[in-house]
Write an enzyme that holds these catalytic residues in place. Structure first.
Site, short mmCIF file in Angstrom:
data_model
loop_
_atom_site.label_atom_id
_atom_site.label_comp_id
_atom_site.label_asym_id
_atom_site.label_seq_id
_atom_site.Cartn_x
_atom_site.Cartn_y
_atom_site.Cartn_z
N ALA A 30 -7.20 138.61 12.72
CA ALA A 30 -6.68 139.82 12.08
C ALA A 30 -7.71 140.94 12.07
O ALA A 30 -7.35 142.12 12.13
CB ALA A 30 -6.22 139.52 10.66
N SER A 56 -3.20 136.56 11.25
CA SER A 56 -4.30 135.62 11.48
C SER A 56 -3.78 134.19 11.43
O SER A 56 -2.90 133.87 10.63
CB SER A 56 -5.38 135.81 10.41
N CYS A 82 -15.56 137.86 3.43
CA CYS A 82 -16.20 138.74 4.41
C CYS A 82 -17.32 139.58 3.79
O CYS A 82 -18.12 140.16 4.51
CB CYS A 82 -15.16 139.65 5.06
N THR A 94 -10.98 137.00 29.82
CA THR A 94 -10.15 135.84 30.10
C THR A 94 -9.41 135.38 28.85
O THR A 94 -10.01 135.21 27.79
CB THR A 94 -11.02 134.67 30.63
N GLN A 115 -2.49 137.82 4.33
CA GLN A 115 -2.27 136.98 3.16
C GLN A 115 -0.80 136.78 2.82
O GLN A 115 -0.48 136.10 1.84
CB GLN A 115 -3.00 137.57 1.94
N HIS A 145 -5.89 131.31 11.00
CA HIS A 145 -6.64 130.35 10.19
C HIS A 145 -6.32 130.39 8.71
O HIS A 145 -6.80 129.55 7.94
CB HIS A 145 -8.16 130.51 10.43
N ASN A 179 -6.16 140.55 -0.84
CA ASN A 179 -6.81 139.25 -0.71
C ASN A 179 -7.73 138.89 -1.88
O ASN A 179 -8.19 137.76 -1.96
CB ASN A 179 -7.61 139.19 0.59
#
Length: 373
Positions: free
Chosen positions: A71, A198, A321, A236, A180, A200, A151
């Site tokens: 994200a 996102s 973060c 890639t 979230q 994860h 969040n």
């Protein structure tokens, strides 16, 4: 000593089914998806089928989806990519309590390119007022970026109303960070121009995410390269991660209702127990998402986190973060809350009532030991 993980807002364990599929894809389909020999074409087709499946799940068009590393990259690509492609409009509206990937992208545009950023503050309920968005709109407004779920405190912004306000009163585009909310509450992407996702946070892989961008909207790539992702993200392709993202989202959406009902029970139980304790102030709004409770205590958050950690309980004091920088939380500061005594717990479908009780008992003991009269 049990280990109790109450920080699912930060990340979640990978679903074993997802991990198994990813490992098989990595072993059997490691070929470059842009190669023209048969095995490379197979990987390309698997990736495009995954894109198509995600589009069906999100009720959008296949060509509106761009695979990213998460994200944060999606947020930067949406904001900076849009700015690079539209240099004639240099005003952006956002909220002061956005995730750092949004806030720092905006600040970079302000600092290096002279963009004017209007930051809206949450109201007493912890949400961004759509009327304030309307008041801030100008003829030169390029973008409005407002997160769906905060969040740190769990407030849920009314993006359905905000996007309609933006469309009815301006030429601006609307972007929302759904990190979230995906897999927890409903997301309606109709009239949304750009959205970030996102993996994860929903038991998927780290380094995997998605940008939804309506096809007609022009953006410039941040990673220059070849033909990958419609020429908008060079390098890639991480095909195994991209392919398995479809399964990650499918499983999350399939379990959304039952998981959220279970999480709601955990939330209600924990909130009731917290309210019974002396010296606890709940910072999360009553109408917030059930996955997050932010609260303040009578002791410094660092002391509380360390004491809980010694008991095998994992929580956080702010957005992960920003956990290693000594700066006040923009989220809590914007609401007039001192962040040095605030902590955040977050729930997932894997958590149990017994874990909540263990946490509450540990919290009581720590408050008795270190708390102020």
């Amino acid at each position: 000593m049990p280990k109790v993980y109450l920080d699912s807002v930060s990340t979640t364990p990978v679903n074993p089914e997802i991990l198994k599929t990813y490992e098989k894809l990595s072993a059997d389909h490691y070929y470059n998806s842009d190669s023209l020999y048969d095995d490379g074409v197979t990987v390309y087709r698997l990736q495009e089928k995954a894109r198509e499946n995600i589009a069906e799940l999100l009720k959008v068009k296949k060509d509106d989806l761009i695979f990213t590393s998460g994200a944060s990259e999606a947020n930067s690509l949406a904001i900076k990519g849009l700015a690079l492609a539209n240099p004639d409009r240099r005003h952006i509206i956002s909220s002061i309590y956005e995730h750092s990937s949004v806030y720092n992208a905006l600040e970079q545009l302000r600092r290096t390119a002279g963009y004017e950023i209007t930051y809206l503050y949450p109201n007493a309920k912890g949400v961004i007022d759509p009327d304030k968005v309307k008041e801030a709109l100008r003829d030169d407004t390029l973008l409005v970026s407002i997160m769906h779920v905060n969040n740190e405190i769990g407030s849920v912004n009314d993006i359905d109303t905000i996007k309609k306000v933006v469309k009815a009163n301006s030429r601006a585009y609307f972007h929302t960070d759904t990190t979230q909310s995906l897999g927890k509450i409903a997301i309606d992407l109709k009239e949304v121009d750009l959205a970030s996702f996102s993996a994860h946070k929903i038991h998927g892989l780290k380094g995997s995410g998605l940008l939804y961008k309506r096809q007609h909207i022009k953006i410039e790539p941040l990673i220059s390269g070849g033909q990958q992702e419609y020429g908008l993200r060079g390098g890639t392709s991480n095909a195994p991660a991209n392919i398995v993202l479809a399964k990650t989202i499918r499983l999350a959406l399939a379990a959304q209702k039952s998981n959220y009902e279970h999480i709601g029970k955990l939330y209600d139980h924990c909130l009731s127990k917290l309210n019974d304790l002396t010296g606890i102030t709940i910072n999360s709004p009553a109408a917030g998402i059930k996955t997050i409770i932010n609260f303040s205590t009578s002791i410094p958050s660092e002391v509380l986190l360390n004491a809980l950690n010694l008991k095998g309980i994992m929580i956080s004091s702010r957005s992960t973060c920003g956990s290693r920088i000594n700066e006040p939380s923009r989220v809590l500061t914007s609401m007039g809350i001192a962040d040095d005594r605030a902590v955040r717990i977050s729930f997932d479908g894997d958590n149990r009532l017994e874990e909540i009780d263990y946490f509450i008992d540990a919290l009581k003991e720590i408050l008795q030991k270190y708390g102020r009269n």
